[in-house]
Design a protein around this motif. Structure first.
Motif, PDB file in Angstrom:
ATOM      1  N   ASP A  21       0.826  -1.209   0.000  1.00 56.06           N
ATOM      2  CA  ASP A  21       0.000   0.000   0.000  1.00 56.06           C
ATOM      3  C   ASP A  21       0.861   1.260   0.000  1.00 56.06           C
ATOM      4  OD1 ASP A  21      -2.302  -1.523  -0.089  1.00 56.06           O
ATOM      5  OD2 ASP A  21      -2.674  -1.399   2.081  1.00 56.06           O
ATOM      6  N   ARG A  22       1.986   1.209   0.724  1.00 58.53           N
ATOM      7  CA  ARG A  22       2.914   2.353   0.737  1.00 58.53           C
ATOM      8  C   ARG A  22       3.555   2.541  -0.636  1.00 58.53           C
ATOM      9  NH1 ARG A  22       4.606   3.954   6.056  1.00 58.53           N
ATOM     10  NH2 ARG A  22       2.753   3.632   7.335  1.00 58.53           N
ATOM     11  N   GLU A  39       1.487  -3.386 -11.372  1.00 56.49           N
ATOM     12  CA  GLU A  39       0.545  -4.315 -10.743  1.00 56.49           C
ATOM     13  C   GLU A  39       1.291  -4.927  -9.565  1.00 56.49           C
ATOM     14  OE1 GLU A  39      -1.232  -8.649 -11.800  1.00 56.49           O
ATOM     15  OE2 GLU A  39      -1.335  -7.144 -13.396  1.00 56.49           O
ATOM     16  N   LEU A  40       0.768  -4.743  -8.365  1.00 60.95           N
ATOM     17  CA  LEU A  40       1.426  -5.261  -7.169  1.00 60.95           C
ATOM     18  C   LEU A  40       0.540  -6.286  -6.490  1.00 60.95           C
ATOM     19  CD1 LEU A  40       2.199  -1.918  -7.264  1.00 60.95           C
ATOM     20  CD2 LEU A  40       3.748  -2.808  -5.562  1.00 60.95           C
ATOM     21  N   LYS A  41       1.193  -7.301  -5.939  1.00 62.51           N
ATOM     22  CA  LYS A  41       0.466  -8.360  -5.245  1.00 62.51           C
ATOM     23  C   LYS A  41       1.286  -8.811  -4.053  1.00 62.51           C
ATOM     24  CE  LYS A  41      -2.025 -12.596  -6.249  1.00 62.51           C
ATOM     25  NZ  LYS A  41      -2.431 -13.519  -7.303  1.00 62.51           N
ATOM     26  N   GLU A  88      15.399  -2.527   8.774  1.00 61.40           N
ATOM     27  CA  GLU A  88      15.167  -1.110   9.071  1.00 61.40           C
ATOM     28  C   GLU A  88      14.146  -0.488   8.121  1.00 61.40           C
ATOM     29  OE1 GLU A  88      17.610   3.104   9.155  1.00 61.40           O
ATOM     30  OE2 GLU A  88      18.728   1.247   8.987  1.00 61.40           O
ATOM     31  N   ILE A  89      14.334  -0.714   6.827  1.00 62.53           N
ATOM     32  CA  ILE A  89      13.411  -0.144   5.844  1.00 62.53           C
ATOM     33  C   ILE A  89      12.028  -0.775   5.981  1.00 62.53           C
ATOM     34  CG2 ILE A  89      12.933   0.000   3.363  1.00 62.53           C
ATOM     35  CD1 ILE A  89      15.981   0.324   2.965  1.00 62.53           C
ATOM     36  N   TYR A  90      12.005  -2.073   6.258  1.00 69.25           N
ATOM     37  CA  TYR A  90      10.729  -2.775   6.435  1.00 69.25           C
ATOM     38  C   TYR A  90       9.990  -2.235   7.658  1.00 69.25           C
ATOM     39  CZ  TYR A  90       7.621  -6.713   5.512  1.00 69.25           C
ATOM     40  OH  TYR A  90       6.552  -7.486   5.170  1.00 69.25           O
ATOM     41  N   ASP A  94       8.911   1.855   4.393  1.00 69.73           N
ATOM     42  CA  ASP A  94       9.384   2.887   3.472  1.00 69.73           C
ATOM     43  C   ASP A  94       9.163   2.434   2.025  1.00 69.73           C
ATOM     44  OD1 ASP A  94      10.757   4.769   1.991  1.00 69.73           O
ATOM     45  OD2 ASP A  94      12.553   4.739   3.256  1.00 69.73           O
ATOM     46  N   GLY A  95       7.965   2.653   1.539  1.00 69.21           N
ATOM     47  CA  GLY A  95       7.592   2.227   0.201  1.00 69.21           C
ATOM     48  C   GLY A  95       8.407   2.884  -0.898  1.00 69.21           C
TER      49      GLY A  95
END
Length: 120
Positions: A21-22, A39-41, A88-90, A94-95
């Motif tokens: 979503d980010r 397209e993201l899944k 850290e990013i997860y 941080d999209g």
């Protein structure tokens, strides 16, 4: 630009849905990127074999890094670039950074493929 199909995988697919979503928000808010080009899944890592033929890039959450050795045989023959998101990013969800990483990985893979095809 052809639609880029990106699969995000984690242990259950739940936390990667938040990250997805980010990433979608980053794309939507970008002046240079278009929503319809992506397209993201988000899925559980155990379902990756069902999606591997329908993806252009893979994003792995840090909690499934231990599965990389079992994932490589699925993605490497298909030349699917992948990114492993750092803890850290997860944690920051941080999209924008993750999207940048996957776009760079995809571009490098495309260049390598073009170079290999040019030498054949």
């Amino acid at each position: 630009m052809a639609k880029m199909r990106i699969v995000l995988c984690c242990a259950g697919g739940f936390s990667t849905t938040m990250l997805m979503d980010r990433i979608k928000s980053t794309i939507h808010e970008s002046a240079k990127l278009n929503d319809e080009d992506f397209e993201l899944k988000a899925i559980a890592a155990d379902l990756l074999d069902q999606e591997v033929d329908h993806m252009d890039a893979l994003i792995m959450g840090p909690q499934v890094v231990h599965k990389l050795e079992s994932i490589r045989p699925l993605i490497e023959p298909r030349h699917i670039p992948y990114v492993i998101v750092s803890q850290e990013i997860y944690g920051k969800m941080d999209g924008a950074t993750v999207l940048k990483q996957v776009l760079i990985a995809k571009r490098k893979a495309d260049l390598a493929r073009e170079t290999a095809e040019g030498t054949n």
